[in-house]
Design a protein around this motif. Structure first.
Motif, PDB file in Angstrom:
ATOM      1  N   HIS A 152       0.847  -1.194   0.000  1.00  0.00           N
ATOM      2  CA  HIS A 152       0.000   0.000   0.000  1.00  0.00           C
ATOM      3  C   HIS A 152       0.890   1.255   0.000  1.00  0.00           C
ATOM      4  N   GLY A 153       1.749   1.358  -1.001  1.00  0.00           N
ATOM      5  CA  GLY A 153       2.581   2.537  -1.146  1.00  0.00           C
ATOM      6  C   GLY A 153       3.850   2.489  -0.312  1.00  0.00           C
ATOM      7  N   VAL A 154       4.632   3.568  -0.433  1.00  0.00           N
ATOM      8  CA  VAL A 154       5.907   3.697   0.272  1.00  0.00           C
ATOM      9  C   VAL A 154       5.931   5.028   1.000  1.00  0.00           C
ATOM     10  N   ALA A 155       6.396   5.025   2.242  1.00  0.00           N
ATOM     11  CA  ALA A 155       6.521   6.263   3.015  1.00  0.00           C
ATOM     12  C   ALA A 155       7.718   6.133   3.948  1.00  0.00           C
ATOM     13  N   ASN A 156       8.480   7.223   4.052  1.00  0.00           N
ATOM     14  CA  ASN A 156       9.657   7.252   4.930  1.00  0.00           C
ATOM     15  C   ASN A 156      10.610   6.098   4.631  1.00  0.00           C
ATOM     16  N   ASP A 157      10.792   5.814   3.340  1.00  0.00           N
ATOM     17  CA  ASP A 157      11.733   4.811   2.832  1.00  0.00           C
ATOM     18  C   ASP A 157      11.297   3.374   3.121  1.00  0.00           C
ATOM     19  N   LEU A 158      10.125   3.163   3.669  1.00  0.00           N
ATOM     20  CA  LEU A 158       9.658   1.825   3.993  1.00  0.00           C
ATOM     21  C   LEU A 158       8.379   1.492   3.243  1.00  0.00           C
ATOM     22  N   GLN A 159       8.269   0.231   2.815  1.00  0.00           N
ATOM     23  CA  GLN A 159       7.049  -0.250   2.179  1.00  0.00           C
ATOM     24  C   GLN A 159       5.921  -0.283   3.201  1.00  0.00           C
ATOM     25  N   ARG A 160       4.763   0.237   2.830  1.00  0.00           N
ATOM     26  CA  ARG A 160       3.593   0.165   3.691  1.00  0.00           C
ATOM     27  C   ARG A 160       2.675  -0.953   3.211  1.00  0.00           C
ATOM     28  N   PHE A 161       1.855  -1.471   4.134  1.00  0.00           N
ATOM     29  CA  PHE A 161       0.948  -2.569   3.842  1.00  0.00           C
ATOM     30  C   PHE A 161      -0.434  -2.231   4.408  1.00  0.00           C
ATOM     31  N   ARG A 162      -1.449  -2.817   3.783  1.00  0.00           N
ATOM     32  CA  ARG A 162      -2.814  -2.692   4.306  1.00  0.00           C
ATOM     33  C   ARG A 162      -3.310  -4.086   4.703  1.00  0.00           C
ATOM     34  N   CYS A 163      -3.822  -4.180   5.921  1.00  0.00           N
ATOM     35  CA  CYS A 163      -4.347  -5.449   6.421  1.00  0.00           C
ATOM     36  C   CYS A 163      -5.686  -5.748   5.754  1.00  0.00           C
ATOM     37  N   CYS A 164      -5.827  -6.959   5.216  1.00  0.00           N
ATOM     38  CA  CYS A 164      -7.070  -7.336   4.555  1.00  0.00           C
ATOM     39  C   CYS A 164      -8.196  -7.634   5.551  1.00  0.00           C
ATOM     40  N   ALA A 165      -7.856  -7.832   6.812  1.00  0.00           N
ATOM     41  CA  ALA A 165      -8.870  -8.162   7.815  1.00  0.00           C
ATOM     42  C   ALA A 165      -9.483  -6.915   8.432  1.00  0.00           C
ATOM     43  N   CYS A 166      -8.623  -5.990   8.909  1.00  0.00           N
ATOM     44  CA  CYS A 166      -9.162  -4.819   9.610  1.00  0.00           C
ATOM     45  C   CYS A 166      -9.005  -3.525   8.821  1.00  0.00           C
ATOM     46  N   GLY A 167      -8.271  -3.544   7.709  1.00  0.00           N
ATOM     47  CA  GLY A 167      -8.122  -2.359   6.884  1.00  0.00           C
ATOM     48  C   GLY A 167      -7.075  -1.363   7.357  1.00  0.00           C
ATOM     49  N   ARG A 168      -6.389  -1.628   8.488  1.00  0.00           N
ATOM     50  CA  ARG A 168      -5.363  -0.713   8.991  1.00  0.00           C
ATOM     51  C   ARG A 168      -4.123  -0.802   8.104  1.00  0.00           C
ATOM     52  N   THR A 169      -3.392   0.303   8.019  1.00  0.00           N
ATOM     53  CA  THR A 169      -2.131   0.303   7.285  1.00  0.00           C
ATOM     54  C   THR A 169      -0.970   0.317   8.272  1.00  0.00           C
ATOM     55  N   PHE A 170       0.145  -0.239   7.855  1.00  0.00           N
ATOM     56  CA  PHE A 170       1.316  -0.335   8.720  1.00  0.00           C
ATOM     57  C   PHE A 170       2.548  -0.564   7.866  1.00  0.00           C
ATOM     58  N   ASN A 171       3.714  -0.407   8.480  1.00  0.00           N
ATOM     59  CA  ASN A 171       4.955  -0.814   7.834  1.00  0.00           C
ATOM     60  C   ASN A 171       5.664  -1.826   8.718  1.00  0.00           C
ATOM     61  N   ASP A 172       6.851  -2.253   8.325  1.00  0.00           N
ATOM     62  CA  ASP A 172       7.525  -3.331   9.046  1.00  0.00           C
ATOM     63  C   ASP A 172       8.046  -2.902  10.412  1.00  0.00           C
ATOM     64  N   LEU A 173       8.046  -1.622  10.725  1.00  0.00           N
ATOM     65  CA  LEU A 173       8.468  -1.172  12.035  1.00  0.00           C
ATOM     66  C   LEU A 173       7.295  -0.868  12.968  1.00  0.00           C
ATOM     67  N   SER A 174       6.089  -0.884  12.432  1.00  0.00           N
ATOM     68  CA  SER A 174       4.922  -0.637  13.281  1.00  0.00           C
ATOM     69  C   SER A 174       4.818  -1.729  14.345  1.00  0.00           C
ATOM     70  N   GLY A 175       4.607  -1.309  15.574  1.00  0.00           N
ATOM     71  CA  GLY A 175       4.511  -2.275  16.658  1.00  0.00           C
ATOM     72  C   GLY A 175       5.840  -2.751  17.193  1.00  0.00           C
ATOM     73  N   THR A 176       6.941  -2.148  16.737  1.00  0.00           N
ATOM     74  CA  THR A 176       8.261  -2.479  17.267  1.00  0.00           C
ATOM     75  C   THR A 176       8.801  -1.263  18.015  1.00  0.00           C
ATOM     76  N   PRO A 177       9.798  -1.442  18.875  1.00  0.00           N
ATOM     77  CA  PRO A 177      10.349  -0.294  19.607  1.00  0.00           C
ATOM     78  C   PRO A 177      10.987   0.763  18.702  1.00  0.00           C
ATOM     79  N   LEU A 178      11.313   0.406  17.463  1.00  0.00           N
ATOM     80  CA  LEU A 178      11.974   1.361  16.568  1.00  0.00           C
ATOM     81  C   LEU A 178      10.985   2.151  15.718  1.00  0.00           C
ATOM     82  N   ALA A 179       9.703   1.966  15.931  1.00  0.00           N
ATOM     83  CA  ALA A 179       8.702   2.708  15.161  1.00  0.00           C
ATOM     84  C   ALA A 179       8.868   4.212  15.383  1.00  0.00           C
ATOM     85  N   ARG A 180       8.797   4.965  14.298  1.00  0.00           N
ATOM     86  CA  ARG A 180       8.827   6.429  14.278  1.00  0.00           C
ATOM     87  C   ARG A 180      10.203   7.032  14.591  1.00  0.00           C
ATOM     88  N   LEU A 181      11.215   6.210  14.761  1.00  0.00           N
ATOM     89  CA  LEU A 181      12.561   6.767  14.915  1.00  0.00           C
ATOM     90  C   LEU A 181      13.082   7.217  13.557  1.00  0.00           C
TER      91      LEU A 181
END
Length: 322
Positions: free
Chosen positions: A62-91
């Motif tokens: 679901h596009g690219v932002a801040n140099d990372l590939q973004r994804f959209r969940c097919c179950a709940c529709g939320r978008t995230f990248n590979d750092l979402s939910g990790t301690p390094l998110a938003r650094l």
């Protein structure tokens, strides 16, 4: 840049002199670090990629932002990248993360690490505990065979706190009470003869059987032989859970004794205590609230278990907090 213009630029690179080539390399170095980090994040996260909101594994790009590939969940529709939910998110400054991982492997103090990679000391401190957030949980599943357990103590510290719940004292001071008191942090370390180690900040003051049940029992194989000093908490804990137990009377000067062909001692775990405390001296005191992170950091370094910056970084982003 379009392909014809890039090819023209590439063809003119041999015309550069030495200083110009070095300037080009310096300009490309941050981008090279960023590419390495992005590729490593994708390699580590791809096998277990899931939505941090619902845990669903079915998603699409679901596009690219801040140099990372973004994804959209097919179950709940939320978008995230590979750092979402990790301690390094938003650094930020991803291109310097591998350099900082190497600084952690070199056990650099905050200011030295900041100077090496070119960031502010506050950034270096924040990164330290973000990177170590999951590293401290990278532990063996269980301890087997002969398991040595012993506790060590450090003076409670509120370093960095804006408000203290006790009178201030000089750094490196001493407890106001003699012996083991509530002014000391109790650190429990258990280690089997294969080098597998677990540890925990059990609390303040003397160790209790309840703390052993909470911190040691879940990781202790029920067929293991627990070896400790003469602390009554270990005897009560072993008796309650029917765990084989041997005690060494250190106060009587007994360091090692024999049981059949087994050497009964706690020298391995005491040696680990010594290495940990000697290593801590380089940081000029650490706050009690960060002790679990430093215990995990020391375990990663002990015996060269984590050998590269890439391996340490992979541990730091290898899990998702849902």
């Amino acid at each position: 840049m379009k392909t014809p213009r890039f090819k023209s630029l590439l063809a003119r690179l041999p015309l550069l002199n030495g200083p110009q080539r070095r300037q080009v390399l310096d300009a490309l170095h941050p981008a090279t670090g960023l590419d390495q980090v992005v590729a490593l994040i994708d390699r580590v996260r791809a096998p277990a990629r899931c939505c941090p909101s619902c845990g669903g594994a079915h998603c699409h790009r679901h596009g690219v932002a801040n140099d990372l590939q973004r994804f959209r969940c097919c179950a709940c529709g939320r978008t995230f990248n590979d750092l979402s939910g990790t301690p390094l998110a938003r650094l930020r400054l991803k291109g310097k993360w591998l350099e900082y991982s190497q600084a952690l492997l070199d056990s650099l103090a905050v200011r030295k690490a900041a100077d090496r990679i070119g960031v502010h000391r506050n950034t270096a401190f924040r990164w330290r505990h973000r990177f170590l957030n999951w590293v401290k949980f990278d532990r063996p599943p269980s301890l087997n065979g002969i398991v040595e357990a012993d506790e060590t103590f450090l003076l409670e510290s509120q370093k960095g706190s804006r408000k203290l719940d006790r009178p201030a004292r000089r750094r490196g001071g001493h407890a106001g009470k003699r012996g083991i008191s509530g002014e000391l942090d109790c650190i429990l370390v258990a280690r089997d003869r294969h080098g597998n180690t677990i540890d925990a900040v059990a609390g303040r003051g003397a160790l209790t059987a309840a703390q052993l049940e909470r911190d040691l029992l879940p990781k202790l194989d029920r067929q293991a032989l627990l070896v400790s000093d003469g602390n009554a908490a270990y005897r009560a804990f072993s008796r309650k859970h029917k765990i084989a137990h041997e005690a060494v009377n250190l106060r009587a000067g007994v360091r090692v004794r024999r049981r059949d062909n087994l050497a009964i001692h706690v020298q391995n775990v005491n040696s680990y205590h010594q290495r940990f405390k000697t290593w801590l001296l380089g940081f000029r005191g650490v706050a009690s609230r960060y002790l679990p992170n430093y215990l995990g950091w020391r375990w990663a370094l002990d015996g060269g278990r984590v050998k590269s910056a890439e391996q340490l970084f992979g541990i730091a982003v290898g899990r998702t907090n849902r």
